[in-house]
Design a protein around this motif. Structure first.
Motif, PDB file in Angstrom:
ATOM      1  N   LEU A 139       6.293   7.898  -7.911  1.00 50.29           N
ATOM      2  CA  LEU A 139       6.235   6.601  -8.658  1.00 50.29           C
ATOM      3  C   LEU A 139       5.451   5.598  -8.543  1.00 50.29           C
ATOM      4  CD1 LEU A 139      10.528   6.153  -9.540  1.00 50.29           C
ATOM      5  CD2 LEU A 139       8.976   8.063 -10.854  1.00 50.29           C
ATOM      6  N   PHE A 140       5.096   5.283  -7.601  1.00 44.31           N
ATOM      7  CA  PHE A 140       4.130   3.753  -7.307  1.00 44.31           C
ATOM      8  C   PHE A 140       2.291   4.478  -7.238  1.00 44.31           C
ATOM      9  CE2 PHE A 140       8.080   0.814  -7.076  1.00 44.31           C
ATOM     10  CZ  PHE A 140       7.333  -0.474  -7.301  1.00 44.31           C
ATOM     11  N   GLU A 141       2.431   4.961  -7.524  1.00 43.46           N
ATOM     12  CA  GLU A 141       1.258   6.241  -7.467  1.00 43.46           C
ATOM     13  C   GLU A 141      -0.061   5.224  -8.753  1.00 43.46           C
ATOM     14  OE1 GLU A 141       1.773   9.918  -6.508  1.00 43.46           O
ATOM     15  OE2 GLU A 141       0.736   9.587  -4.546  1.00 43.46           O
TER      16      GLU A 141
ATOM     17  N   LYS B  26       1.102  -0.902  -0.085  1.00 38.26           N
ATOM     18  CA  LYS B  26      -0.026   0.037   0.202  1.00 38.26           C
ATOM     19  C   LYS B  26       1.562   1.144  -0.358  1.00 38.26           C
ATOM     20  CE  LYS B  26      -0.902   0.596   4.903  1.00 38.26           C
ATOM     21  NZ  LYS B  26      -1.889   0.880   6.211  1.00 38.26           N
ATOM     22  N   LEU B  27       0.377   2.242  -0.262  1.00 43.51           N
ATOM     23  CA  LEU B  27       1.010   3.489  -0.208  1.00 43.51           C
ATOM     24  C   LEU B  27       0.602   4.145   0.781  1.00 43.51           C
ATOM     25  CD1 LEU B  27       0.133   5.030  -3.577  1.00 43.51           C
ATOM     26  CD2 LEU B  27       2.336   4.106  -3.184  1.00 43.51           C
ATOM     27  N   SER B  28       1.491   5.264   1.291  1.00 46.07           N
ATOM     28  CA  SER B  28       1.021   5.966   2.718  1.00 46.07           C
ATOM     29  C   SER B  28       0.119   6.642   2.603  1.00 46.07           C
ATOM     30  CB  SER B  28       2.332   5.721   4.141  1.00 46.07           C
ATOM     31  OG  SER B  28       3.243   6.413   3.748  1.00 46.07           O
ATOM     32  N   GLN B  29       0.015   6.828   3.838  1.00 47.74           N
ATOM     33  CA  GLN B  29      -1.097   8.103   3.695  1.00 47.74           C
ATOM     34  C   GLN B  29      -0.441   9.054   3.667  1.00 47.74           C
ATOM     35  OE1 GLN B  29      -4.363   7.634   7.056  1.00 47.74           O
ATOM     36  NE2 GLN B  29      -5.668   5.680   5.690  1.00 47.74           N
ATOM     37  N   ASP B  30       0.539   9.481   4.703  1.00 44.31           N
ATOM     38  CA  ASP B  30       1.402  10.584   4.643  1.00 44.31           C
ATOM     39  C   ASP B  30       2.765  11.025   3.700  1.00 44.31           C
ATOM     40  OD1 ASP B  30       3.468   8.938   4.688  1.00 44.31           O
ATOM     41  OD2 ASP B  30       4.559   8.578   6.708  1.00 44.31           O
ATOM     42  N   MET B  31       2.282  10.541   2.874  1.00 37.77           N
ATOM     43  CA  MET B  31       2.929  10.771   1.240  1.00 37.77           C
ATOM     44  C   MET B  31       4.421  10.261   1.287  1.00 37.77           C
ATOM     45  SD  MET B  31       0.373  11.236  -0.528  1.00 37.77           S
ATOM     46  CE  MET B  31       0.697  12.028  -1.991  1.00 37.77           C
ATOM     47  N   HIS B  32       5.251   9.723   1.997  1.00 37.02           N
ATOM     48  CA  HIS B  32       5.976   9.443   2.233  1.00 37.02           C
ATOM     49  C   HIS B  32       7.073   8.217   2.157  1.00 37.02           C
ATOM     50  CE1 HIS B  32       5.862  13.308   3.708  1.00 37.02           C
ATOM     51  NE2 HIS B  32       7.030  13.827   3.492  1.00 37.02           N
ATOM     52  N   HIS B  33       5.771   6.796   2.292  1.00 34.36           N
ATOM     53  CA  HIS B  33       6.510   5.878   2.200  1.00 34.36           C
ATOM     54  C   HIS B  33       5.252   4.658   1.770  1.00 34.36           C
ATOM     55  CE1 HIS B  33       6.689   7.099   6.307  1.00 34.36           C
ATOM     56  NE2 HIS B  33       8.160   6.556   6.078  1.00 34.36           N
ATOM     57  N   LEU B  34       6.278   3.706   0.595  1.00 36.09           N
ATOM     58  CA  LEU B  34       5.289   2.568   0.659  1.00 36.09           C
ATOM     59  C   LEU B  34       5.493   1.485   1.442  1.00 36.09           C
ATOM     60  CD1 LEU B  34       7.670   2.116  -2.831  1.00 36.09           C
ATOM     61  CD2 LEU B  34       4.972   3.037  -2.471  1.00 36.09           C
ATOM     62  N   GLU B  35       4.357   0.665   1.190  1.00 34.33           N
ATOM     63  CA  GLU B  35       4.477  -0.057   2.711  1.00 34.33           C
ATOM     64  C   GLU B  35       4.010  -1.380   2.351  1.00 34.33           C
ATOM     65  OE1 GLU B  35       1.987  -1.199   6.651  1.00 34.33           O
ATOM     66  OE2 GLU B  35       2.861   0.645   6.640  1.00 34.33           O
TER      67      GLU B  35
ATOM     68  N   SER C 286      10.931   3.595   2.544  1.00 33.14           N
ATOM     69  CA  SER C 286      11.028   5.585   2.711  1.00 33.14           C
ATOM     70  C   SER C 286      11.053   6.482   1.692  1.00 33.14           C
ATOM     71  CB  SER C 286      11.722   6.532   4.253  1.00 33.14           C
ATOM     72  OG  SER C 286      12.863   5.786   4.457  1.00 33.14           O
ATOM     73  N   GLY C 287      10.708   7.803   1.316  1.00 30.44           N
ATOM     74  CA  GLY C 287      10.991   8.277   0.085  1.00 30.44           C
ATOM     75  C   GLY C 287       9.672   8.420  -0.646  1.00 30.44           C
ATOM     76  N   VAL C 288       9.824   9.840  -1.211  1.00 29.89           N
ATOM     77  CA  VAL C 288       8.548  10.583  -1.551  1.00 29.89           C
ATOM     78  C   VAL C 288       8.320  10.292  -3.055  1.00 29.89           C
ATOM     79  CG1 VAL C 288       7.679  12.777  -2.119  1.00 29.89           C
ATOM     80  CG2 VAL C 288       8.713  12.294   0.398  1.00 29.89           C
ATOM     81  N   ILE C 289       9.837   9.936  -3.662  1.00 29.79           N
ATOM     82  CA  ILE C 289      10.132   9.905  -5.242  1.00 29.79           C
ATOM     83  C   ILE C 289       9.682   8.357  -5.449  1.00 29.79           C
ATOM     84  CG2 ILE C 289      11.756   9.800  -6.877  1.00 29.79           C
ATOM     85  CD1 ILE C 289      12.664  11.905  -6.191  1.00 29.79           C
TER      86      ILE C 289
END
Length: 125
Positions: free
Chosen positions: A123-125, A70-79, A116-119
């Motif tokens: 890319l995964f959005e 999943k993509l985190s709600q804080d917009m900073h992580h993949l989990e 961690s990593g916004v970039i």
């Protein structure tokens, strides 16, 4: 996409937003980053392969991520979460080998990890 050995390749340059900066690192790798105007911290740059081979291993990794990631709600992580340690290890190796994610970018829990990593998240959005 290029076809080589019956595999397709995706050039990541075409997936990166136009307002981001792309710098060549060598023949095979690129560094991507962007700058935030005004206040706030700029995201750390990522070095990624310029091209990704679409093969069985890549498709398995993406399918597993779509199933349990999943993509985190804080917009900073993949989990990614799994109670199966072998699958967690496969997915960590997938991100390390295909996207050059280093151990310092992983945060671990008992049955999950975050990257961690916004970039990379973008890319995964």
């Amino acid at each position: 996409m290029n076809s080589k050995n019956n595999f397709h390749r995706i050039n990541l340059i075409y997936l990166i937003p136009k307002e981001w900066t792309i710098e060549p690192v060598n023949k095979k790798d690129i560094k991507i980053y962007y700058k935030i105007e005004g206040r706030g911290n700029n995201p750390n740059p990522f070095v990624l392969p310029k091209e990704i081979t679409i093969d069985k291993y890549f498709l398995e990794g993406i399918a597993m991520y779509l199933g349990d990631g999943k993509l985190s709600q804080d917009m900073h992580h993949l989990e990614y979460t799994s109670i199966d340690k072998d699958i967690l290890e496969f997915m960590m190796n997938f991100f390390k080998n295909r996207f050059y994610i280093s151990n310092k970018n992983f945060m671990f829990r008992q049955d999950a990890f975050q990257i961690s990593g916004v970039i990379l998240r973008t890319l995964f959005e």
